[in-house]
Design a protein around this motif. Structure first.
Motif, PDB file in Angstrom:
ATOM      1  N   LEU A   1       1.376  -0.947   0.405  1.00 52.88           N
ATOM      2  CA  LEU A   1       0.323   0.265  -0.329  1.00 52.88           C
ATOM      3  C   LEU A   1       0.986   1.190  -0.060  1.00 52.88           C
ATOM      4  O   LEU A   1       0.976   2.105  -0.358  1.00 52.88           O
ATOM      5  CB  LEU A   1      -0.490  -0.100   1.063  1.00 52.88           C
ATOM      6  N   LYS A   2       1.870   1.999   0.604  1.00 52.91           N
ATOM      7  CA  LYS A   2       3.057   2.423   0.801  1.00 52.91           C
ATOM      8  C   LYS A   2       3.105   2.079  -0.327  1.00 52.91           C
ATOM      9  O   LYS A   2       4.283   3.742  -1.518  1.00 52.91           O
ATOM     10  CB  LYS A   2       4.156   2.209   1.514  1.00 52.91           C
ATOM     11  N   ASP A   3       4.061   1.111  -1.353  1.00 50.41           N
ATOM     12  CA  ASP A   3       4.594   1.893  -2.512  1.00 50.41           C
ATOM     13  C   ASP A   3       3.315   2.446  -3.810  1.00 50.41           C
ATOM     14  O   ASP A   3       3.492   2.521  -5.034  1.00 50.41           O
ATOM     15  CB  ASP A   3       4.706   0.255  -2.892  1.00 50.41           C
ATOM     16  N   VAL A   4       2.263   1.836  -4.037  1.00 50.53           N
ATOM     17  CA  VAL A   4       1.334   1.990  -4.914  1.00 50.53           C
ATOM     18  C   VAL A   4       0.532   3.630  -4.689  1.00 50.53           C
ATOM     19  O   VAL A   4       0.260   4.083  -3.723  1.00 50.53           O
ATOM     20  CB  VAL A   4      -0.314   0.688  -4.885  1.00 50.53           C
ATOM     21  N   ASP A   5       0.083   4.178  -5.809  1.00 53.23           N
ATOM     22  CA  ASP A   5      -0.267   5.323  -5.948  1.00 53.23           C
ATOM     23  C   ASP A   5      -1.676   5.324  -5.904  1.00 53.23           C
ATOM     24  O   ASP A   5      -2.166   4.312  -5.517  1.00 53.23           O
ATOM     25  CB  ASP A   5      -0.080   5.865  -7.401  1.00 53.23           C
ATOM     26  N   LYS A   6      -2.405   7.078  -5.103  1.00 52.31           N
ATOM     27  CA  LYS A   6      -3.158   7.162  -4.815  1.00 52.31           C
ATOM     28  C   LYS A   6      -4.184   5.612  -6.197  1.00 52.31           C
ATOM     29  O   LYS A   6      -4.061   5.979  -7.890  1.00 52.31           O
ATOM     30  CB  LYS A   6      -3.569   7.851  -5.927  1.00 52.31           C
ATOM     31  N   ALA A   7      -5.474   5.856  -5.789  1.00 54.59           N
ATOM     32  CA  ALA A   7      -6.436   4.556  -6.841  1.00 54.59           C
ATOM     33  C   ALA A   7      -5.434   3.681  -7.066  1.00 54.59           C
ATOM     34  O   ALA A   7      -5.836   2.041  -8.342  1.00 54.59           O
ATOM     35  CB  ALA A   7      -6.616   4.877  -7.669  1.00 54.59           C
ATOM     36  N   GLY A   8      -4.563   2.866  -6.730  1.00 51.57           N
ATOM     37  CA  GLY A   8      -3.555   1.985  -6.506  1.00 51.57           C
ATOM     38  C   GLY A   8      -3.817   0.935  -6.242  1.00 51.57           C
ATOM     39  O   GLY A   8      -4.863   0.794  -5.286  1.00 51.57           O
ATOM     40  N   GLN A   9      -3.931  -0.562  -6.534  1.00 53.80           N
ATOM     41  CA  GLN A   9      -4.437  -1.900  -6.063  1.00 53.80           C
ATOM     42  C   GLN A   9      -3.370  -2.636  -5.628  1.00 53.80           C
ATOM     43  O   GLN A   9      -2.205  -2.944  -6.486  1.00 53.80           O
ATOM     44  CB  GLN A   9      -5.750  -2.590  -7.473  1.00 53.80           C
ATOM     45  N   VAL A  10      -4.108  -3.175  -4.376  1.00 54.27           N
ATOM     46  CA  VAL A  10      -3.249  -4.427  -4.002  1.00 54.27           C
ATOM     47  C   VAL A  10      -3.616  -5.642  -3.546  1.00 54.27           C
ATOM     48  O   VAL A  10      -4.970  -5.419  -3.447  1.00 54.27           O
ATOM     49  CB  VAL A  10      -3.045  -4.240  -2.695  1.00 54.27           C
TER      50      VAL A  10
END
Ligand code: ZN
Ligand code: ZN
Length: 335
Positions: free
Chosen positions: A244-253
């Motif tokens: 979650l820290k690595d993904v951008d806004k609206a990023g999906q994990v």
């Protein structure tokens, strides 16, 4: 085929598999009898053998990444001939009548049965399988090296299809059997792959680069740029807040595994800005068909380490200790 066969049996969770002689199973209506060529060893098998997944039939023949040749057809089987080479995946039966099946989500079927878990699987010389859940393997994918495609490949592909198509920067957390297949497919579609391995595992990082990742580092390393999506393929819950820290806004994990250690608590700010966390459960037959079509468009080469059937416990041990690169495969009637 009648008579006896060798099989690796799980008799009690938490104990090694036992090498046993048992009767060759005979196909019932709608079933295929299969002579197993090879069976991949999946992390899910470890969770079953260790007792972390608790619904296993006992005794059980594990194994759900099967490449096999048809030796007999049960009554009312259509679309297959004796001698055909098929793949048998994890999804072994769905009811076709529950609300999930009727809504086209058979991966969530209320009465689903699973190969090598609630049905006997491919750690044996022969098995039977419901013909509706077997797939003719295309040319080029009929050998032992294709076995990992049946779960590592398929689940990775289903996880990948959960990602919005416009995502280009994709992180893969845990670089084993699934990631090495998915990297090849995603790269062919123009994606940029970022591989996160165990801390200090430079061999796995070099492997990831060789498979097509543009960057590889340890799981605690900060992503070199903001990612659009992350796929977690290792059973470590602490990877969720990290991703979650690595993904951008609206990023999906997306979590591809069937079992994971507990997720540590994390501040809501990590999920804020429409980031999401989603698990992937099982597969549907449509996933399998789409995946096999995809393999024809962008060929995939698997990296495998083979073991004889009687060495299944050793294959599981090497998978557990993280010393395998790519996938472990039991070579049963193959060569
Ligand atoms: Zn159902
Ligand atoms: Zn699997």
């Amino acid at each position: 085929m009648k008579g006896e066969m060798n099989a690796m049996m799980l008799e009690r969770p938490g104990q090694p598999l036992m090498y046993r002689k048992v009767a060759i199973p005979q196909p019932g209506p709608g079933e295929l009898q299969l002579r197993v060529i090879a069976c991949g060893v999946c992390r899910t098998d470890l969770h079953i053998v260790d007792g972390e997944l608790t619904a296993a039939k006992l005794p059980l023949i594990p194994g759900h990444e099967v490449i096999a040749r048809i030796t007999a057809l049960g009554v009312s089987v259509t679309g297959f001939c004796t001698g055909d080479i098929v793949g048998v995946p994890w999804l072994g039966y769905t009811c076709g009548a529950c609300r999930y099946c009727l809504a086209g989500r058979e991966n969530l079927c209320e009465k689903a049965k699973f190969t090598g878990y609630t049905l006997d699987g491919g750690y044996a010389e022969f098995m039977v399988a419901d013909a509706r859940f077997c797939f003719l393997m295309p040319a080029g994918y009929q050998e032992a090296t294709a076995a990992p495609l049946l779960c590592a490949g398929l689940i990775g592909f289903r996880s990948y299809r959960m990602i919005r198509p416009e995502a280009t920067r994709i992180g893969l957390y845990g670089f084993g059997a699934a990631a090495h297949i998915l990297t090849q497919i995603a790269k062919a579609q123009g994606k940029q792959l970022f591989a996160f391995t165990r801390e200090g595992d430079t061999a796995a990082q070099l492997f990831a680069i060789r498979m097509g990742a543009g960057w590889a580092g340890g799981s605690l390393d900060k992503a070199p740029e903001r990612l659009d999506a992350a796929i977690i393929l290792a059973p470590a819950g602490e990877l969720i807040p990290k991703a979650l820290k690595d993904v951008d806004k609206a990023g999906q994990v997306i979590c591809g595994g069937i079992h994971m250690s507990d997720i540590p608590s994390f501040p809501y700010a990590l999920l804020w800005e429409e980031r999401s966390v989603q698990s992937v459960a099982n597969l549907s037959r449509e996933d399998a068909k789409a995946f096999l079509q995809q393999l024809a468009l962008s060929p995939v080469k698997t990296q495998t380490t083979t073991f004889p059937l009687s060495q299944a416990n050793e294959a599981l041990r090497q998978l557990r200790s993280g010393q395998l690169q790519g996938a472990a495969v039991l070579l049963i009637n193959g060569h």
